[in-house]
Design a protein around this motif. Structure first.
Motif, mmCIF file in Angstrom:
data_model
loop_
_atom_site.group_PDB
_atom_site.id
_atom_site.type_symbol
_atom_site.label_atom_id
_atom_site.label_comp_id
_atom_site.label_asym_id
_atom_site.label_seq_id
_atom_site.Cartn_x
_atom_site.Cartn_y
_atom_site.Cartn_z
ATOM 1 N N ARG A 147 0.843 -1.392 -0.220
ATOM 2 C CA ARG A 147 0.132 0.428 0.138
ATOM 3 C C ARG A 147 1.222 1.307 0.260
ATOM 4 O O ARG A 147 0.353 1.951 -0.913
ATOM 5 N N THR A 148 2.035 1.415 0.906
ATOM 6 C CA THR A 148 2.895 1.986 0.614
ATOM 7 C C THR A 148 3.588 2.309 -0.367
ATOM 8 O O THR A 148 3.433 3.609 -0.837
ATOM 9 N N ARG A 149 4.012 1.665 -1.426
ATOM 10 C CA ARG A 149 4.887 1.756 -2.533
ATOM 11 C C ARG A 149 3.546 2.572 -3.548
ATOM 12 O O ARG A 149 3.842 2.935 -4.521
ATOM 13 N N GLU A 150 2.203 1.904 -3.538
ATOM 14 C CA GLU A 150 1.311 2.028 -4.704
ATOM 15 C C GLU A 150 1.502 3.596 -3.961
ATOM 16 O O GLU A 150 1.090 3.964 -4.767
ATOM 17 N N MET A 151 1.174 3.793 -2.620
ATOM 18 C CA MET A 151 0.708 5.177 -2.373
ATOM 19 C C MET A 151 1.544 6.242 -2.930
ATOM 20 O O MET A 151 1.618 7.548 -3.105
ATOM 21 N N GLN A 152 3.186 5.791 -2.883
ATOM 22 C CA GLN A 152 4.270 6.473 -3.318
ATOM 23 C C GLN A 152 4.162 6.893 -4.164
ATOM 24 O O GLN A 152 4.815 7.627 -4.859
ATOM 25 N N LEU A 153 3.863 5.940 -5.942
ATOM 26 C CA LEU A 153 3.578 6.159 -6.661
ATOM 27 C C LEU A 153 3.525 7.316 -7.393
ATOM 28 O O LEU A 153 2.434 7.456 -8.854
#
Length: 107
Positions: free
Chosen positions: A48-54
């Protein structure tokens, strides 16, 4: 204001230091939702964090794509305006040449 971290402002961004996800009290035990182990919870938080960072990158990429399309449309419009201007100039030069030829023949 010493409060524990919230979803918007966690105490730490390191998934390994975050508390594991707890089962919801609104769902009965053994319901259709799958229990997550701490390892699965950590992976889901990392994803989720990775997706939100992208998300900002994707938004920036879409914005730049839109700006490039807008610039291309502006360039095409400018070329069309210039082509029409040159066509009118050529037509005026052609009329002047015909008029000069007609004047030369009449004399």
């Amino acid at each position: 204001m010493n409060t524990a971290g919230t979803i918007d402002r966690p105490l730490t961004h390191d998934p390994q230091k975050q508390a594991p996800m707890k089962p919801s009290t609104h769902e009965p035990a053994g319901s259709a939702t799958q229990d997550l182990t701490p390892h699965d919870a950590r992976d889901s938080r990392q994803n989720r964090t990775r997706e939100m960072q992208l998300i900002p990158e994707a938004m920036a990429r879409a914005h730049m794509h839109e700006r490039l399309q807008e610039a291309e449309r502006d360039r095409r419009a400018a070329r069309l305006v210039a082509a029409r201007r040159m066509q009118r100039k050529a037509e005026r030069a052609s009329r002047r040449a015909r008029r000069a030829l007609a004047m030369a023949v009449m004399q």
